[in-house]
Write a protein that holds these residues in place. Structure first.
Motif, PDB file in Angstrom:
ATOM      1  N   LEU A 163      21.228 -15.847 -69.069  1.00 17.01           N
ATOM      2  CA  LEU A 163      20.154 -16.403 -69.721  1.00 17.01           C
ATOM      3  C   LEU A 163      20.366 -17.183 -70.940  1.00 17.01           C
ATOM      4  N   LEU A 164      21.044 -17.200 -71.255  1.00 15.42           N
ATOM      5  CA  LEU A 164      21.560 -18.270 -72.337  1.00 15.42           C
ATOM      6  C   LEU A 164      22.057 -19.558 -71.363  1.00 15.42           C
ATOM      7  N   ASP A 165      22.745 -19.574 -71.116  1.00 13.62           N
ATOM      8  CA  ASP A 165      23.320 -20.673 -70.008  1.00 13.62           C
ATOM      9  C   ASP A 165      21.856 -21.796 -70.025  1.00 13.62           C
ATOM     10  N   LEU A 166      20.532 -21.013 -69.530  1.00 24.24           N
ATOM     11  CA  LEU A 166      20.281 -21.824 -68.730  1.00 24.24           C
ATOM     12  C   LEU A 166      18.826 -21.867 -69.842  1.00 24.24           C
ATOM     13  N   SER A 167      18.818 -21.792 -70.705  1.00 23.24           N
ATOM     14  CA  SER A 167      18.134 -21.552 -72.107  1.00 23.24           C
ATOM     15  C   SER A 167      18.569 -22.736 -73.246  1.00 23.24           C
ATOM     16  N   GLU A 168      20.079 -22.833 -72.692  1.00 22.43           N
ATOM     17  CA  GLU A 168      20.686 -24.126 -73.628  1.00 22.43           C
ATOM     18  C   GLU A 168      20.372 -25.063 -72.705  1.00 22.43           C
ATOM     19  N   GLN A 169      20.731 -25.142 -72.150  1.00 19.45           N
ATOM     20  CA  GLN A 169      19.766 -26.679 -70.632  1.00 19.45           C
ATOM     21  C   GLN A 169      18.632 -26.076 -70.602  1.00 19.45           C
ATOM     22  N   VAL A 170      17.659 -26.131 -70.846  1.00 21.47           N
ATOM     23  CA  VAL A 170      16.669 -26.633 -71.857  1.00 21.47           C
ATOM     24  C   VAL A 170      15.974 -25.808 -70.031  1.00 21.47           C
ATOM     25  N   TYR A 171      16.183 -25.461 -69.189  1.00 11.48           N
ATOM     26  CA  TYR A 171      15.543 -25.309 -67.901  1.00 11.48           C
ATOM     27  C   TYR A 171      14.465 -24.302 -68.605  1.00 11.48           C
ATOM     28  N   VAL A 172      14.868 -22.512 -69.150  1.00 11.38           N
ATOM     29  CA  VAL A 172      13.928 -22.389 -69.504  1.00 11.38           C
ATOM     30  C   VAL A 172      13.330 -21.944 -70.642  1.00 11.38           C
ATOM     31  N   ASP A 173      11.856 -21.766 -71.094  1.00 15.51           N
ATOM     32  CA  ASP A 173      10.993 -21.713 -72.310  1.00 15.51           C
ATOM     33  C   ASP A 173      10.748 -19.968 -73.239  1.00 15.51           C
ATOM     34  N   LEU A 174      10.864 -20.100 -73.696  1.00 13.41           N
ATOM     35  CA  LEU A 174      11.064 -18.274 -74.500  1.00 13.41           C
ATOM     36  C   LEU A 174      10.095 -18.298 -75.508  1.00 13.41           C
ATOM     37  N   SER A 175       9.628 -19.519 -75.477  1.00  8.46           N
ATOM     38  CA  SER A 175       8.780 -19.502 -77.052  1.00  8.46           C
ATOM     39  C   SER A 175       6.787 -18.861 -76.596  1.00  8.46           C
ATOM     40  N   SER A 176       6.682 -18.174 -75.993  1.00  9.09           N
ATOM     41  CA  SER A 176       5.385 -17.772 -75.289  1.00  9.09           C
ATOM     42  C   SER A 176       5.633 -15.703 -75.192  1.00  9.09           C
ATOM     43  N   ILE A 177       7.170 -15.980 -75.693  1.00  5.86           N
ATOM     44  CA  ILE A 177       7.848 -14.157 -75.759  1.00  5.86           C
ATOM     45  C   ILE A 177       6.568 -13.454 -75.628  1.00  5.86           C
ATOM     46  N   GLU A 178       5.578 -12.200 -75.706  1.00  7.99           N
ATOM     47  CA  GLU A 178       4.946 -11.924 -76.454  1.00  7.99           C
ATOM     48  C   GLU A 178       5.652 -10.438 -76.186  1.00  7.99           C
ATOM     49  N   ILE A 179       6.640  -9.738 -75.489  1.00 12.92           N
ATOM     50  CA  ILE A 179       7.132  -8.662 -75.393  1.00 12.92           C
ATOM     51  C   ILE A 179       8.063  -8.657 -75.341  1.00 12.92           C
ATOM     52  N   PHE A 180       9.110  -8.319 -75.262  1.00  9.49           N
ATOM     53  CA  PHE A 180      10.868  -7.713 -75.237  1.00  9.49           C
ATOM     54  C   PHE A 180      11.143  -6.737 -75.360  1.00  9.49           C
ATOM     55  N   VAL A 181      11.966  -6.918 -74.513  1.00  8.27           N
ATOM     56  CA  VAL A 181      12.656  -5.182 -74.061  1.00  8.27           C
ATOM     57  C   VAL A 181      14.676  -6.091 -73.938  1.00  8.27           C
ATOM     58  N   LEU A 182      15.232  -4.763 -74.665  1.00  7.51           N
ATOM     59  CA  LEU A 182      16.427  -4.752 -74.604  1.00  7.51           C
ATOM     60  C   LEU A 182      16.661  -3.077 -73.649  1.00  7.51           C
ATOM     61  N   ASP A 183      17.518  -3.351 -72.864  1.00  8.29           N
ATOM     62  CA  ASP A 183      17.472  -2.542 -71.550  1.00  8.29           C
ATOM     63  C   ASP A 183      18.988  -1.606 -71.503  1.00  8.29           C
ATOM     64  N   GLU A 184      19.170  -0.263 -71.397  1.00 12.17           N
ATOM     65  CA  GLU A 184      21.211  -0.065 -71.546  1.00 12.17           C
ATOM     66  C   GLU A 184      21.269  -0.991 -72.840  1.00 12.17           C
ATOM     67  N   ALA A 185      20.808  -0.580 -73.988  1.00 16.05           N
ATOM     68  CA  ALA A 185      21.657  -1.510 -75.085  1.00 16.05           C
ATOM     69  C   ALA A 185      22.876  -0.759 -74.499  1.00 16.05           C
ATOM     70  N   ASP A 186      23.301   0.257 -74.587  1.00 17.50           N
ATOM     71  CA  ASP A 186      25.042   0.541 -75.166  1.00 17.50           C
ATOM     72  C   ASP A 186      26.004  -0.171 -74.180  1.00 17.50           C
ATOM     73  N   ARG A 187      25.234  -0.086 -72.542  1.00 19.56           N
ATOM     74  CA  ARG A 187      25.881  -1.060 -72.042  1.00 19.56           C
ATOM     75  C   ARG A 187      26.461  -2.333 -72.127  1.00 19.56           C
ATOM     76  N   MET A 188      25.658  -2.822 -72.966  1.00 18.58           N
ATOM     77  CA  MET A 188      25.584  -4.207 -73.320  1.00 18.58           C
ATOM     78  C   MET A 188      26.566  -4.105 -73.886  1.00 18.58           C
ATOM     79  N   LEU A 189      26.601  -3.593 -75.222  1.00 16.83           N
ATOM     80  CA  LEU A 189      27.799  -3.376 -76.299  1.00 16.83           C
ATOM     81  C   LEU A 189      29.218  -3.215 -75.212  1.00 16.83           C
TER      82      LEU A 189
END
Length: 373
Positions: A136-162
């Motif tokens: 997601l970060l790669d595509l966002s930095e290449q301006v392929y994805v627009d995150l400006s209209s996000i109303e709901i954000f879910v972070l799943d399995e946060a400890d696994r990401m850590l």
């Protein structure tokens, strides 16, 4: 309580009925009303408790309700971050299942495949996007994805990401989101770094903790064999002679061992596949599909798959190597005993792993049944 009591969109209720579900799990019963009221949510629950549906159902309801008011539809309005490709795909499938009778587009993007494939996904203008942080970060930095209209954000399995070193990417993505939004964070454990993250993104969250005694509430029988390291493969092959080992997920510590164990099982005329980080995405998906369809009896995996496999009627999980992090053990054995069904978790413990086993027993508050060889 029944799903009907949540007053969800009738199309979602129809999809739930298609799955033959009537009663919500404890985390669904607690989380769905809070999410529908627009509150931030902090969920602490083990894998297999139904938490994906706990956020998927209300998100679909809220987006379908707003679309009635002629709101802009060709934007990403809900973002779900997941740590692994398998889990992202699983979450996407859940949204598709519960939203099958709605006109809501779902997109899933993850690493391991060509970015062109996911650029096509984004061009279809999904309303809900499920993603792994790096891609997601790669595509966002290449301006392929627009995150400006996000109303709901879910972070799943946060400890696994850590555990996987993704927190820096997660924080970067969060910085790109609109300041005003509804947030949800789910984690099986709450290490200090996750606690800091919670305070930075959640506003007065509703806290839901679903404690799970795996041996009782989820009907998982746990057993351990004390055995020398060189004899583990022989013991596994011996156990697999028992026809009650119908569908077996075997966890090992390294990619090399996964391939080696898989080869030994195949030589014993038992169909198996290995899945780990060196396998390309098509190989991993094919192996999972074969396993889900019962075309292979055994799947050998490293922990890359520990939180991304959702198999119905998985009879056994075998830990050929005891994990050095006790929470990892919980995630592994949580692959069986899902949705109220029984299962068995078998562990092989060498003399070098007894300290790891002790940590696991302390975490669970009880000893694991010792089996004779």
């Amino acid at each position: 309580m029944l799903f009907l009591d949540f007053n969800l969109n009738p199309s979602i209720i129809k999809a739930i009925e298609d799955q033959k579900y009537e009663k919500p799990t404890p985390i669904q019963e607690k989380a769905i009303p809070s999410i529908l009221s627009g509150k931030d949510l902090l969920g602490c629950a083990q894998t297999g408790t139904g938490k994906t549906a706990a956020f998927a159902m209300p998100i679909l309801h809220m987006l379908s309700k707003d679309s009635i008011n002629q709101r802009e539809c060709n934007q990403i309005r809900a973002l779900v971050l997941a740590p692994t490709r398998e889990l992202a795909i699983q979450i996407g499938e859940s949204f598709e299942t519960y939203g099958q009778h709605l006109n809501i587009q779902i997109g899933v993007i993850y690493g391991g495949v060509t970015p062109k494939r996911h650029i096509k996904v984004l061009k279809r203008e999904p309303n809900i996007l499920v993603a792994t942080p790096g891609r997601l970060l790669d595509l966002s930095e290449q301006v392929y994805v627009d995150l400006s209209s996000i109303e709901i954000f879910v972070l799943d399995e946060a400890d696994r990401m850590l555990d996987l070193g993704m927190i820096k990417d997660v924080k970067t993505i969060i910085s790109k989101l609109p300041k005003v939004r509804q947030n949800m964070l789910f984690s099986a454990t709450m290490p200090k770094e996750i606690s800091k993250l919670i305070h930075s993104i959640l506003r007065n969250p509703v806290k839901i903790e679903v404690k799970s005694n795996l041996t009782d509430e989820r009907d998982i029988k746990q057993q351990v064999y004390f055995i020398d390291e060189p004899d583990k493969t022989s013991l596994l092959l011996h156990l697999l002679k028992d026809k009650s080992f119908e569908s077996v997920l075997v966890f090992v510590r390294t990619k090399i061992k996964a391939d080696k164990v898989s080869k030994a099982i195949n030589i014993a005329n038992i169909r198996t596949k290995a899945i780990h980080g060196d396998k390309n995405q098509s190989e991993r998906l094919k192996a999972l599909e074969l396993f889900k369809n019962k075309e292979i009896r055994v799947l050998v995996a490293t922990d890359v798959a520990a939180r991304g496999i959702d198999i119905e009627k998985l009879s056994h999980v075998v830990n050929m190597d005891i994990p050095n992090i006790p929470e990892t053990y919980i995630h592994r054995i949580g692959r069986t005993g899902r949705a109220g069904m029984g299962g068995t978790a078998v562990s092989f413990c060498s003399s070098q792993e007894t300290a790891f086993l002790k940590d696991i027993e302390e975490l669970q508050g009880g000893s694991i049944e010792v089996m004779e060889i």
